[in-house]
Design a protein around this motif. Structure first.
Motif, short mmCIF file in Angstrom:
data_model
loop_
_atom_site.label_atom_id
_atom_site.label_comp_id
_atom_site.label_asym_id
_atom_site.label_seq_id
_atom_site.Cartn_x
_atom_site.Cartn_y
_atom_site.Cartn_z
N THR A 47 0.83 -1.20 0.00
CA THR A 47 0.00 0.00 0.00
C THR A 47 0.86 1.26 0.00
N PRO A 79 -5.02 16.34 -3.22
CA PRO A 79 -6.05 16.93 -4.09
C PRO A 79 -5.91 18.44 -4.27
N GLN A 98 -7.62 13.34 -11.66
CA GLN A 98 -8.17 12.29 -10.81
C GLN A 98 -7.16 11.16 -10.60
N ILE A 99 -6.46 10.82 -11.66
CA ILE A 99 -5.44 9.76 -11.55
C ILE A 99 -4.35 10.17 -10.57
N ILE A 112 -4.52 12.46 -8.18
CA ILE A 112 -5.05 12.58 -6.83
C ILE A 112 -5.10 11.22 -6.15
N THR A 113 -5.51 10.21 -6.92
CA THR A 113 -5.57 8.86 -6.36
C THR A 113 -4.18 8.37 -5.95
N ARG A 114 -3.17 8.72 -6.74
CA ARG A 114 -1.82 8.21 -6.46
C ARG A 114 -1.09 9.02 -5.40
N PHE A 127 1.31 4.45 -3.30
CA PHE A 127 1.21 5.89 -3.24
C PHE A 127 2.61 6.51 -3.27
N GLN A 162 -2.52 11.48 -3.31
CA GLN A 162 -3.33 11.91 -2.17
C GLN A 162 -3.10 13.39 -1.83
#
Length: 220
Positions: free
Chosen positions: A4, A189, A180-181, A183-185, A8, A187
């Motif tokens: 995990t 935003p 969006q991609i 932000i997901t990776r 990120f 974190q």
């Protein structure tokens, strides 16, 4: 847990280039849609002006549908139902098709307003000077009516450029999807959306400034 953490990662300079490439895709989508949609919209506006009752019964209801139905619904429906009729389009071209029709529907009323902004006495004067119908449209209606509705067209163009972000629902990696991609990776935003907003501003600001300069030049 280790997997995990490795998934990120922090924001890097490569991510800025990733957003920049996505911004170019947004620009390309917008340029195609706005240019083709504007050309079609001018034709539709002329038909609405000249067709009167016939156009009001046939063309006008179709344009009202594209203006009224939310763009995101149009995109999803077209992308999913186009293959049924044999149109196997990728997300990019599906987005361009719908954005083009959507732009044409908006520009149609703008174009009709531009034609109707030129008074009948002026058009009669042009015809009395020996101009044909098409010469009247080219040398009288287009310059005068075009200037009258130019601010409205700029508003449509800027709106379509921002609405192009909705193509992301089809999976096309334009500026919003790229954000969006990331932000997901990452974190992060706030940082990502701030950069995306800066790119949208960089795309839109030159258009609005150039339009303002043209309006001032025409007013002199």
């Amino acid at each position: 847990m280790d997997q995990t953490i490795s998934f990120f990662s922090g924001f890097t300079i490569k991510d800025v280039w990733f957003l920049g490439e996505a911004a170019l895709r947004t620009l390309w989508t917008s340029v195609l849609s706005i240019s083709i949609g504007t050309a079609l919209g001018v034709i539709f506006g002329w038909l609405l002006h000249e067709g009167r009752i016939l156009a009001a019964l046939t063309l006008a209801p179709v344009l009202d549908i594209f203006r009224s139905v939310p763009l995101i619904i149009q995109l999803v429906l077209f992308y999913n139902f186009a293959p049924i009729v044999g149109l196997n389009l990728d997300p990019f071209w599906s987005g361009v098709v719908i954005l083009t029709i959507y732009t044409a529907a908006l520009v149609a009323n703008v174009a009709r307003g531009g034609i109707e902004a030129v008074g009948r006495p002026m058009r009669r004067a042009a015809r009395s000077l020996g101009m044909s119908y098409w010469q009247d449209m080219r040398h009288v209606v287009l310059p005068i009516g075009g200037r009258a509705v130019f601010p409205a067209w700029v508003g449509v163009a800027l709106g379509v450029m921002k609405d192009s972000a909705l193509v992301s629902v089809l999976g096309y990696v334009e500026l919003l999807k790229a954000s969006q991609i990331l932000i997901t990776r990452t974190q992060e935003p706030f940082l990502i959306l701030s950069l995306a907003g800066a790119f949208y501003f960089a795309l839109s600001f030159p258009i609005s400034r150039y339009a303002a300069k043209l309006e001032k030049r025409w007013a002199q």
